[in-house]
Design an enzyme around this catalytic site. Structure first.
Site, PDB file in Angstrom:
ATOM      1  CD  GLU A  34     -32.660 -16.925  75.829  1.00 49.69           C
ATOM      2  OE1 GLU A  34     -32.470 -17.265  74.640  1.00 49.69           O
ATOM      3  OE2 GLU A  34     -31.743 -16.831  76.658  1.00 49.69           O
ATOM      4  CG  HIS A  36     -35.245 -14.388  71.107  1.00 57.28           C
ATOM      5  ND1 HIS A  36     -35.441 -15.427  71.978  1.00 57.28           N
ATOM      6  CD2 HIS A  36     -34.082 -14.675  70.458  1.00 57.28           C
ATOM      7  CE1 HIS A  36     -34.452 -16.308  71.853  1.00 57.28           C
ATOM      8  NE2 HIS A  36     -33.617 -15.876  70.941  1.00 57.28           N
ATOM      9  CG  ASP A  45     -32.819 -19.447  71.260  1.00 61.06           C
ATOM     10  OD1 ASP A  45     -32.715 -18.642  70.321  1.00 61.06           O
ATOM     11  OD2 ASP A  45     -32.278 -19.258  72.370  1.00 61.06           O
ATOM     12  CG  HIS A 120     -30.835 -21.671  74.784  1.00 62.81           C
ATOM     13  ND1 HIS A 120     -31.101 -20.330  74.924  1.00 62.81           N
ATOM     14  CD2 HIS A 120     -30.718 -22.168  76.049  1.00 62.81           C
ATOM     15  CE1 HIS A 120     -31.140 -20.035  76.222  1.00 62.81           C
ATOM     16  NE2 HIS A 120     -30.904 -21.125  76.922  1.00 62.81           N
ATOM     17  CD  GLU A 122     -27.871 -19.101  77.567  1.00 63.54           C
ATOM     18  OE1 GLU A 122     -28.103 -19.510  76.407  1.00 63.54           O
ATOM     19  OE2 GLU A 122     -28.044 -17.911  77.901  1.00 63.54           O
ATOM     20  CG  HIS A 178     -30.389 -12.729  73.184  1.00 63.48           C
ATOM     21  ND1 HIS A 178     -30.821 -14.032  73.035  1.00 63.48           N
ATOM     22  CD2 HIS A 178     -31.377 -12.088  73.842  1.00 63.48           C
ATOM     23  CE1 HIS A 178     -32.006 -14.164  73.599  1.00 63.48           C
ATOM     24  NE2 HIS A 178     -32.371 -12.992  74.092  1.00 63.48           N
ATOM     25  CD  GLU A 183     -31.065 -15.680  68.280  1.00 64.91           C
ATOM     26  OE1 GLU A 183     -31.053 -16.819  68.732  1.00 64.91           O
ATOM     27  OE2 GLU A 183     -31.344 -14.677  68.980  1.00 64.91           O
TER      28      GLU A 183
HETATM   29 ZN    ZN Z   1     -31.902 -16.903  70.479  1.00 62.49          ZN
END
Ligand code: ZN
Length: 258
Positions: A34, A36, A45, A120, A122, A178, A183
Site C-alpha cells: 500500500e 505510504h 505494513d 494493516h 483493513e 497513515h 509508522e
Molecule cells: Zn501503514
C-alpha cells in the site's frame, strides 16, 4: 544452526521439533502492499508487524511465520484509498482463504497456538473470519485445542506517557495515522535506509465526512497519500513504539498462552 525465530530461515526438522507438540506460539504477520506517501515504500505494513512479531517471539520462544504480504483493499479514511498506483490488494474472500490455508497448514505441522499480527487496519475482520472458519473446520477434523489471538500491533501502544512523547502537541493524534509519525518513526528505527523524510509533503489534515463514497472521491485524500504528517518523526520515537508494543504484546501472549 542459527538462532533465528523466523520459520523461513529454519531447517524443516528444527522447525518441526519446535512446533510438533503444539506448545510453541506461531506469529503470523498480515500486512499489505500500500502506498505510504512520498517518503516510504509500499511494504511498510509488512515490515512493521513482522518486526513486532520478531521482538515478541524472542521473548516467548515463539516462531514468526513468513508474513502475508498482500492485504484487503486500502480504504480512504485509513489508508488513503485503493486508487493509488502501487497499492495492490486482495479481495476479502481471497485474503480469508489465504490466511485460513496458512493456519490449516501450520496446524498440520502441530501448531495449536496462533498469534495473528495485523499490520494493516483493513485486514482485521477478514483475519477474524479466517480464524473463525479455521477453528470450525479444525474442530470437525478432531482438532479441538487450537486457539488464536488476533490483534493490531499498534493498539498496544496505549501508554499515555508514550503518546505524549510521540505527539507533544495536543492537536496531533493518530486518529488519522497513515505514514505519519507512528509508522515513519518505526521505519526510521528499523529500516532507516527505506525512509526519505525530505520527500514528505506538507498538507492540512483531511476532513473526512461520516461516510465513504464508492467509487472514491479521490480528492478527499491529500494527494501525496499521507493522512497525517510525518513531521516530528524520529528513530528514538520508533524505538519507543516498538519497545512499548513488544512489551504489551508479550504480556498478553504470556497471559493467553501460559
Ligand atoms: Zn501503514
Amino acid at each position: 544452526m542459527n538462532n533465528s525465530v523466523h520459520m523461513g530461515e529454519m531447517v524443516w526438522r528444527e522447525y518441526s521439533n519446535k512446533v510438533k507438540d503444539g506448545n510453541c506460539v506461531v506469529f503470523v504477520p498480515i500486512g499489505a502492499i500500500e502506498q505510504h506517501g512520498h517518503h516510504m515504500g509500499l511494504n511498510v505494513d509488512v515490515l512493521l508487524p513482522t518486526a513486532v512479531a520478531e521482538g515478541v517471539a524472542k521473548q516467548v520462544g515463539g516462531i514468526v511465520a513468513p508474513p502475508v504480504c498482500y492485504g484487503y483493499k486500502s480504504q480512504q479514511k485509513s489508508g488513503g484509498g485503493n486508487f493509488y498506483p502501487g497499492t495492490t490488494s486482495l479481495d476479502g474472500a481471497t485474503l480469508v482463504a489465504v490466511v485460513k490455508d496458512i493456519m490449516r497448514e501450520l496446524a498440520r505441522h502441530g501448531v495449536r497456538k496462533f498469534a495473528m499480527v495485523v499490520g494493516h487496519f483493513e485486514n482485521y475482520m477478514f483475519v477474524v473470519e479466517a480464524v473463525d472458519l479455521f477453528l470450525r473446520e479444525a474442530k470437525m477434523q478432531g482438532i479441538d485445542n487450537a486457539r488464536a489471538m488476533v490483534f493490531s500491533y499498534w493498539d498496544f501502544c496505549d501508554d499515555p506517557e508514550v503518546i505524549k512523547v510521540l505527539y507533544p502537541e495536543e492537536a496531533e493524534s493518530w486518529a488519522l495515522e497513515h505514514a505519519g509519525v507512528f509508522e515513519t518513526s518505526m521505519m526510521m528505527h528499523l529500516h532507516p535506509h527505506l525512509v526519505k523524510l525530505e520527500e514528505a509533503v506538507d498538507h492540512p489534515s483531511p476532513q473526512f465526512p461520516h461516510y465513504d463514497m464508492f467509487p472514491a472521491h479521490e480528492d478527499w485524500t491529500p494527494a501525496p497519500g499521507t493522512l497525517s504528517l510525518p513531521k516530528g518523526s524520529s528513530a528514538e520515537k520508533g524505538k519507543l513504539i516498538l519497545d512499548t508494543c513488544v512489551k504489551g504484546i508479550t504480556a498478553a501472549v504470556k497471559k493467553e498462552f501460559p
